[in-house]
Structure formats: structure tokens, C-alpha cells
Enzyme design. Structure first.
Site, PDB file in Angstrom:
ATOM      1  N   ASP A  41      41.042  48.610  44.818  1.00 40.71           N
ATOM      2  CA  ASP A  41      40.732  47.193  45.030  1.00 40.71           C
ATOM      3  C   ASP A  41      40.996  46.927  46.508  1.00 40.71           C
ATOM      4  O   ASP A  41      42.062  47.288  47.023  1.00 40.71           O
ATOM      5  CB  ASP A  41      41.677  46.403  44.111  1.00 40.71           C
ATOM      6  CG  ASP A  41      41.514  44.895  44.187  1.00 40.71           C
ATOM      7  OD1 ASP A  41      40.614  44.431  44.904  1.00 40.71           O
ATOM      8  OD2 ASP A  41      42.298  44.197  43.514  1.00 40.71           O
TER       9      ASP A  41
ATOM     10  N   HIS B 294      49.124  43.399  42.972  1.00 37.28           N
ATOM     11  CA  HIS B 294      49.307  43.749  41.559  1.00 37.28           C
ATOM     12  C   HIS B 294      49.254  45.255  41.353  1.00 37.28           C
ATOM     13  O   HIS B 294      48.572  45.971  42.096  1.00 37.28           O
ATOM     14  CB  HIS B 294      48.213  43.082  40.722  1.00 37.28           C
ATOM     15  CG  HIS B 294      46.841  43.245  41.314  1.00 37.28           C
ATOM     16  ND1 HIS B 294      45.990  44.237  40.919  1.00 37.28           N
ATOM     17  CD2 HIS B 294      46.205  42.587  42.318  1.00 37.28           C
ATOM     18  CE1 HIS B 294      44.880  44.162  41.638  1.00 37.28           C
ATOM     19  NE2 HIS B 294      44.982  43.172  42.505  1.00 37.28           N
TER      20      HIS B 294
ATOM     21  N   GLU C 129      47.719  42.338  48.785  1.00 32.41           N
ATOM     22  CA  GLU C 129      46.685  41.437  49.310  1.00 32.41           C
ATOM     23  C   GLU C 129      47.229  40.127  49.861  1.00 32.41           C
ATOM     24  O   GLU C 129      47.178  39.105  49.214  1.00 32.41           O
ATOM     25  CB  GLU C 129      45.601  41.170  48.259  1.00 32.41           C
ATOM     26  CG  GLU C 129      46.074  40.773  46.884  1.00 32.41           C
ATOM     27  CD  GLU C 129      44.890  40.630  45.920  1.00 32.41           C
ATOM     28  OE1 GLU C 129      43.883  40.014  46.294  1.00 32.41           O
ATOM     29  OE2 GLU C 129      44.988  41.133  44.793  1.00 32.41           O
TER      30      GLU C 129
ATOM     31  N   ASP D 191      35.744  40.843  48.842  1.00 38.43           N
ATOM     32  CA  ASP D 191      36.755  41.522  48.025  1.00 38.43           C
ATOM     33  C   ASP D 191      36.010  42.366  47.005  1.00 38.43           C
ATOM     34  O   ASP D 191      35.213  41.833  46.223  1.00 38.43           O
ATOM     35  CB  ASP D 191      37.641  40.474  47.351  1.00 38.43           C
ATOM     36  CG  ASP D 191      38.843  41.089  46.641  1.00 38.43           C
ATOM     37  OD1 ASP D 191      38.780  42.277  46.248  1.00 38.43           O
ATOM     38  OD2 ASP D 191      39.846  40.377  46.451  1.00 38.43           O
TER      39      ASP D 191
ATOM     40  N   GLU E  47      43.195  43.372  52.032  1.00 34.14           N
ATOM     41  CA  GLU E  47      43.696  44.041  50.828  1.00 34.14           C
ATOM     42  C   GLU E  47      43.374  45.527  50.864  1.00 34.14           C
ATOM     43  O   GLU E  47      42.309  45.936  51.320  1.00 34.14           O
ATOM     44  CB  GLU E  47      43.056  43.429  49.569  1.00 34.14           C
ATOM     45  CG  GLU E  47      43.552  44.079  48.271  1.00 34.14           C
ATOM     46  CD  GLU E  47      42.989  43.430  47.007  1.00 34.14           C
ATOM     47  OE1 GLU E  47      41.928  42.774  47.091  1.00 34.14           O
ATOM     48  OE2 GLU E  47      43.624  43.585  45.950  1.00 34.14           O
TER      49      GLU E  47
ATOM     50  N   HIS F  51      44.831  44.338  36.646  1.00 30.53           N
ATOM     51  CA  HIS F  51      46.126  43.682  36.825  1.00 30.53           C
ATOM     52  C   HIS F  51      47.049  44.212  35.740  1.00 30.53           C
ATOM     53  O   HIS F  51      46.995  43.766  34.607  1.00 30.53           O
ATOM     54  CB  HIS F  51      45.995  42.162  36.754  1.00 30.53           C
ATOM     55  CG  HIS F  51      45.246  41.601  37.928  1.00 30.53           C
ATOM     56  ND1 HIS F  51      43.929  41.246  37.876  1.00 30.53           N
ATOM     57  CD2 HIS F  51      45.628  41.377  39.208  1.00 30.53           C
ATOM     58  CE1 HIS F  51      43.537  40.810  39.070  1.00 30.53           C
ATOM     59  NE2 HIS F  51      44.547  40.884  39.898  1.00 30.53           N
TER      60      HIS F  51
HETATM   61 MN    MN Z   1      43.487  42.591  44.009  1.00 25.70          MN
HETATM   62 MN    MN Z   2      40.689  42.373  45.421  1.00 27.22          MN
END
Ligand code: MN
Ligand code: MN
Length: 314
Positions: free
Chosen positions: A117, A177, A209, A106, A300, A185
């Protein structure tokens, strides 16, 4: 970023006088970050071989991001097996990747605080294809129902339905998010089950995600000392080491998460981090895991909400 929402191209270009100074829109900068993130995921896939040290893998991926013109938006997370999130190797970590590991990579890339992200799951044994596919397909299906006016609950329902159709559980206490400038976030959520109730708005940026698990479908936070932290506030602190940490973080990471191993230069680092955490100025993230011996997969990406769908950035 300038007031009209554009951002100057790299300072180097401007000062070296080579290409004409270029103004990119927020969306163009995010696209640029997305290209770097996609390349970094591919790079990670090539590097994630059995026997590789987790610390080397994380550092190589972070260096790859920097070499390609971005910055890590948070420490690269390497979740193995039942670990879903918030694990990054410490500077002393000696563990290596196992032959049968299910590894989540990630990673985040930011350019001047504009963040993407993303994550992928690498199944080293090749025996967990269905689990990997469950979160991937759930992400695909989630994106297909996202557009201006769509309800986050319906997106969550799509994720849940897809993962359950593969015979796994979606992790219900982890969420996608919203993202904003320097905010990973930013307050709004995309649940992984049919929960919540908010309407997606044009131009909003979301990381989506889904996590599929063979365990309980709920993560718990480990209590051992954290490797990932972020800044919660600032005030004058007495201890010199603590002051140094606050200075470095405010300058380089601001409110984005940082790794303890990124601050090795600070003497008495652990002491300073504990001091700052006690004062509520930083927050440490414990590793999030499902039941022992369960396996978790994650997919994600980051998108911009448009009238009739989404623009996928990674
Ligand atoms: Mn994330
Ligand atoms: Mn992530």
C-alpha cells in the site's frame, strides 16, 4: 500460498512450460508487488496533468498495475485538496484535474493476496512544496525509528513532531496499519500522533502513512453515497442482483475493498449495494475530508519489521 509460506509463481509460467516452476517466499512476492507499486506511482506522476479526467486517471493506473503483473489491492484513491482518503471516481465522474490541485494518489498492489500500500502527493501548482515535504519527511523519520521492539507511540510522536515542525497539523484520526494475507487493515496501527502503545514485532508488515494538513488535523466522513466498499460477511440473500455482487466480490476481491465502478456489469447495482449494506454484508466508505479549503498531503509506503530497522517494499 502453500503451507511452508511460499507461493507458486504465476500459473501461466507453469502451464506454458517456459521457465521452470519457481517457488517464491512471501517476502519475494511482496518485493515483486512493491516494484509494481513503485512503477505505478511513477506512471501516475507522468499522467497526472491538468485537464486529465479523474476517471481516466484512476482507470489507467489500475490497468497499469494489471499490465505489470499485479492486481489493484483497492480502487486507486485520488484525493484532491482537503480530501484525505476514500475518494475514487465513479463511472459517471466527469471532473478533471485542476491546474492548482494538490493530488494524493494512493494505490495498492496485491499478488495472490499479498499486499503493498503506498501513496504520494502531486502538487500541480508547485506552490505547496512545504506541505508535500512535511508528510514525506515525516514518513522518512517514522521509518528511521521503526524496528523490532519500537513502540508505535514513538513512531507517531516522530510523525507529529516532523509535521508540526513544518507548521502543519498531522491528521490524528487516520493511521498506518498492519497488513496480512488478503487483509488491508489487519488490526494493528501506526498513529500519526503520539498515541497508542504497541511494540513492533519481527516480520510484521506495516503501511505507514503520515498526512499533513493546513486544516484542523481531523477528518470527517462525507455522507453522500460511497464509491468504495468491502465485504463484511456472507449469507444467502434473496435479491438476485445482491447475490451476483456477493459472488463477484467473493471470487475476485474477497475482503479487499472494491469500487462500485468495477461491478458495472451487475444490473440494478446501486439497489443491490444498498440492500447488502442494509444487511451488514458490505460496508461503504464515505470520503474523508478535513475543513473546506484546507489542503492535505500524504506519503505512504509499506515495510517489513526487522531486528535493526525496516525493509522498505515500495
Ligand atoms: Mn494505507
Ligand atoms: Mn494507502
Amino acid at each position: 500460498m502453500t503451507e511452508d509460506g511460499s507461493i507458486a509463481a504465476s500459473e501461466n509460467e507453469a502451464t506454458s512450460g517456459a521457465p521452470a516452476e519457481e517457488e517464491l517466499t512471501v517476502e519475494q512476492v511482496l518485493e515483486k508487488a512493491g516494484v509494481i507499486a513503485r512503477k505505478a506511482l511513477l506512471y501516475a506522476q507522468g499522467e497526472a496533468k491538468p485537464g486529465v479526467k479523474l476517471l481516466d486517471l484512476a482507470e489507467k493506473i489500475e490497468l497499469f498495475i494489471t499490465d505489470n503483473g499485479g492486481k489493484p489491492a483497492f480502487p486507486v484513491n485520488l484525493g484532491i485538496g482537503n480530501v484525505a482518503a476514500h475518494y475514487t471516481p465513479s463511472a459517471e465522474e466527469t471532473a478533471v484535474l485542476g491546474e492548482k490541485d494538490v493530488l494524493k494518489v494512493d494505490l495498492g498492489v496485491h499478488i495472490e493476496g499479498l499486499i503493498v500500500d503506498c501513496a504520494q502527493t502531486i502538487d500541480l501548482s508547485g506552490e505547496n512544496g512545504k506541505l508535500v515535504e512535511a508528510s514525506k519527511k515525516a514518513l522518512e523519520n517514522a521509518l528511521s525509528v521503526m524496528r523490532v521492539g519500537a513502540n508505535s507511540r514513538d513512531v507517531g510522536a516522530e510523525i507529529q513532531k516532523t509535521i508540526e515542525s513544518y507548521g502543519f497539523k498531522p491528521i490524528e484520526n487516520l493511521c498506518g496499519h498492519s497488513l496480512q494475507h488478503w487483509e488491508l487493515h489487519a488490526g494493528r496501527e501506526i498513529p500519526n500522533v503520539a498515541m497508542g502503545n504497541s511494540l513492533l514485532e519481527e516480520g510484521e508488515i506495516y503501511a505507514v502513512e503520515p498526512f499533513a494538513s493546513t486544516g484542523s488535523g481531523r477528518v470527517r466522513e462525507a455522507t453522500d453515497s460511497a464509491e468504495i466498499y468491502s465485504l463484511m460477511g456472507a449469507k444467502n440473500v434473496r435479491m438476485q442482483a445482491s447475490r451476483r455482487v456477493l459472488e463477484l466480490v467473493a471470487e475476485e476481491y474477497r475482503t479487499l475493498p472494491f469500487a462500485k465502478r468495477w461491478l458495472q456489469e451487475v444490473p440494478m447495482l446501486q439497489f443491490a449495494l444498498s440492500d447488502l449494506e442494509k444487511q451488514g454484508l458490505i460496508h461503504g466508505y464515505g470520503v474523508l475530508h478535513d475543513d473546506a479549503k484546507s489542503l492535505v498531503s500524504q506519503a505512504e509506503t509499506t515495510v517489513i519489521i526487522e531486528k535493526d530497522g525496516v525493509k522498505v517494499l515500495v
